[in-house]
Design an enzyme around this catalytic site. Structure first.
Site, PDB file in Angstrom:
ATOM      1  CD  GLU A 232       5.899  19.978  47.782  1.00 10.41           C
ATOM      2  OE1 GLU A 232       7.088  19.638  47.727  1.00 10.41           O
ATOM      3  OE2 GLU A 232       5.096  19.475  48.585  1.00 10.41           O
TER       4      GLU A 232
ATOM      5  CB  THR B 113       9.511  16.516  49.667  1.00 13.75           C
ATOM      6  OG1 THR B 113       8.391  17.379  49.639  1.00 13.75           O
ATOM      7  CG2 THR B 113      10.319  16.718  48.410  1.00 13.75           C
TER       8      THR B 113
ATOM      9  CG  HIS C  46       4.678  22.955  50.559  1.00  7.11           C
ATOM     10  ND1 HIS C  46       4.107  23.118  51.788  1.00  7.11           N
ATOM     11  CD2 HIS C  46       5.475  21.864  50.650  1.00  7.11           C
ATOM     12  CE1 HIS C  46       4.543  22.164  52.597  1.00  7.11           C
ATOM     13  NE2 HIS C  46       5.374  21.390  51.925  1.00  7.11           N
TER      14      HIS C  46
ATOM     15  CG  ASP D  59       6.082  15.834  46.538  1.00  5.39           C
ATOM     16  OD1 ASP D  59       4.920  16.126  46.199  1.00  5.39           O
ATOM     17  OD2 ASP D  59       6.758  16.530  47.316  1.00  5.39           O
ATOM     18  CG  HIS D  60       3.789  14.523  49.211  1.00  2.22           C
ATOM     19  ND1 HIS D  60       3.010  15.623  49.486  1.00  2.22           N
ATOM     20  CD2 HIS D  60       5.073  14.954  49.274  1.00  2.22           C
ATOM     21  CE1 HIS D  60       3.772  16.657  49.740  1.00  2.22           C
ATOM     22  NE2 HIS D  60       5.040  16.297  49.595  1.00  2.22           N
TER      23      HIS D  60
END
Ligand code: GP9
Ligand code: MN
Length: 634
Positions: free
Chosen positions: A255, A299, A414, A473-474
């Site tokens: 994440e 995600t 997150h 993911d990002h």
């Protein structure tokens, strides 16, 4: 009856328009950090709310009763303010404007919980003050505003002015940004040029158009797409072909993990000691030039890329908008090899529409929140902590038929990056961004969780028979924190640097393989599927996909980000500017031009596939088009 109408000096309609006009304009600077490069842009930004406001409040002129008209004006002001307000809160979180498909992802908004709260400030109440003023005028000082029925001729004049304002705005915008409405990867550009409200109208139009697209699509559209995809196909198997054949495949989606934390320190503290050790490990390939290609679906977009080697969409989350399409997924291909396939994520199963999508993608099982026991002190931030998540996931793996494929999704790192005291292994950073300051701590926590995960795998006896792929993911730190990032990186965050920050770590760990190296090849999430298939010894032959096996020599060094930015061996295209990769300085646009054409073409073909649900016309096993007739017979 007095038919003569004179625009009252202080009509409630005019006051409401003025308030909202000012408010919308102020929000551009106060809430959306919109940048102006020249005077023309400044003028456009100033006038862009007006045409819509004139039109929508103009409806009030048809309302004959004063009371009803007042109600309409106040209700409209409230709705429009809520639109600004929601965009504002959304922007703080995603650095983006709301699109219609995203809006319908209500199940996600509910789950944002602490995150959403974190993004609402008490000063936001100021945005609602004008509504209170309107109500006060109507209730306490009705004589302050004049009210007259509106004659037809005056209404016509009014709407002519409104429409003229609209076209004037659009005309200026077109000179400033040619083809503005046809190239809409960048929502900020749209809002900047046609205003928040017209932007939303345009979004509604796009949405309806896309629904029509699927209905009208047929197999002939695949011919061009297929020709293009053929040019990207790699003919021979890449290096490491079949190196993990028959092994369990574990893919860990990390994440919000960006690559800048790897092999880096924060105030003298190592941020990712375990991942750093993997970069030196004899059985691990570490890719340090690997980009995320996600958009609004975050995600879920990264999962879409992994399973399909197609790009997600430029607006909305494809997991919501096109969950029912025909796809030929990585999971399908593993099912064909006899794998037991599953996804593991300790969150509500419907988040990002995963339960529906995973089913369609072919996952045999989704281990979601009810499959985990979240004990006392085992939840933080968005839910279950990564350490117990990994522990319990290994327990599930022990029960699985082998070989298995498990996709695991971590959660602790997150936004807003909160941790319990006992999970803080390092200090916070000391910038003006609490988000960035805490980010290092949560990344450090996840690093610890992965270390423990490797240990549990070894203890369970599964380790030797498994291959572990891990990818970020990002981004976790959006451009809203550029000042703080600039302090940390000790350099200005230009659009070039921002693009380089979109790199996420990627690891391929095959126990006992001796493949260890740091690989600098340029690649992206779109390459995960063909690369993994190659490692697993699966033939990717006829799939319609845009990625390439990273380990093939025929691979081209070209990464396209979903918002139209791209990276080549020597160049980066970002912020409508061509940048020299070596110097980080702006360079001649001509150098980027041919790549830009190809990037736009590739994204357009991709969108044709998704909007038209074109893979339903394609037999991936035999590489044949399915004619409509055959489809009907089925
Ligand atoms: C939620 C998690 C986070 O289940 O995957 O999603 P994101 O907000 O990063 O898209
Ligand atoms: Mn994410």
């Amino acid at each position: 009856m007095n038919k003569k109408w004179t625009m009252p000096k202080l009509s409630l309609v005019i006051i409401a328009i003025a308030f909202l006009w000012i408010k919308t304009y102020v929000s551009y600077y106060a809430a959306f950090s919109i940048q102006i490069d020249n005077m023309m842009q400044g003028i456009i930004l100033f006038i862009n709310p007006l045409s819509f406001l004139l039109l929508i409040f103009g409806v009030a002129l048809f309302i004959k009763k004063e009371r009803n008209r007042n109600i309409y004006v106040i209700a409209t002001s409230t709705v429009l303010t809520l639109i600004i307000f929601s965009n504002m809160v959304f922007y703080r979180f995603f650095n983006d404007f709301i699109t219609l498909p995203v809006l319908f992802q209500t199940s996600n908004f509910g789950d944002l919980g602490g995150s959403a709260f974190e993004n609402i400030y008490w000063t936001d109440a100021l945005y609602f003050i004008d509504i209170l003023v309107l109500i006060a005028i109507v209730k306490l000082k009705p004589s302050f505003v004049g009210f007259r029925e509106t004659a037809k001729i005056n209404r016509r004049a009014y709407f002519l002015v409104a429409i003229a304002t609209f076209f004037f705005n659009l005309g200026l915008a077109e000179t400033e940004r040619p083809q503005l409405l046809t190239r809409t990867f960048d929502r900020e550009m749209l809002v900047k040029n046609i205003g928040t409200y017209n932007y939303h109208l345009y979004d509604v139009y796009l949405q309806s158009k896309q629904s029509a697209q699927r209905a009208l699509a047929d197999s002939s559209e695949l011919v061009d797409v297929n020709n293009y995809v053929e040019t990207k196909k790699i003919k021979s198997a890449g290096q490491y072909h079949g190196i993990a054949e028959g092994k369990n495949l574990i893919v860990v989606k990390l994440e919000s993990t960006q690559n800048f934390v790897i092999n880096n320190e924060m105030n003298g503290e190592t941020v990712t000691p375990f991942l750093n050790s993997l970069t030196e490990d004899k059985d691990t390939i570490y890719m340090d030039n690997f980009y995320h290609q996600t958009e609004q679906g975050k995600t879920s977009d990264s999962e879409f890329l992994l399973d399909n080697s197609l790009y997600p969409l430029g607006r909305g989350a494809v997991f919501f908008t096109h969950s029912g399409n025909e796809y030929h997924t990585l999971t399908d291909s593993l099912n064909d090899e006899g794998y037991f396939t599953s996804a593991m994520h300790a969150n509500n199963k419907s988040f990002w529409n995963r339960d529906i999508v995973y089913n369609n993608f072919g996952y045999d099982r989704y281990y979601s929140l009810p499959d985990y026991t979240v004990g006392e002190g085992e939840a933080v931030n968005w839910g279950m902590k990564d350490i117990p998540f990994f522990q319990q996931s290994v327990d599930h793996m022990k029960e699985m038929d082998q070989p298995f494929y498990s996709k695991m999704i971590t959660l602790t790192n997150h936004h807003p990056f909160y941790l319990d005291e006992e999970d803080k292994f390092i200090e916070e950073y000391d910038s003006n961004s609490g988000t960035l300051n805490r980010y290092f701590q949560t990344v450090r926590y996840t690093d610890e969780a992965i270390k423990e995960f490797f240990t549990s795998l070894k203890e369970s006896g599964l380790y030797e028979d498994s291959i572990i792929v891990m990818y970020g993911d990002h981004y976790g730190i959006s451009e809203n924190h550029n000042a703080a990032m600039s302090q940390y990186m000790d350099k200005e965050i230009t659009p070039f640097e921002s693009t380089q920050l979109q790199r996420v770590p990627m690891f391929i760990h095959v126990p006992g393989s001796d493949i260890g190296t740091t690989d600098h090849s340029l690649a992206g999430q779109i390459d995960l599927k063909p690369t993994i298939q190659n490692l697993m010894g699966i033939d990717t032959g006829n799939s319609i996909q845009f990625g390439q096996d990273i380990f093939s020599e025929e691979n081209d060094d070209f990464v396209i980000l979903r918002d139209g930015r791209f990276i080549t061996e020597d160049l980066v295209y970002a912020g409508e500017t061509c940048w020299d990769k070596e110097t980080g300085e702006e360079t001649d646009m001509e150098a980027c031009a041919p790549f830009k054409e190809r990037a736009d073409e590739e994204l357009a073909y991709n969108d044709e596939i998704i909007y038209g649900d074109l893979l339903r016309f394609y037999d991936a096993k035999n590489g044949r088009l399915i004619e409509d007739d055959t489809l009907v017979e089925e």
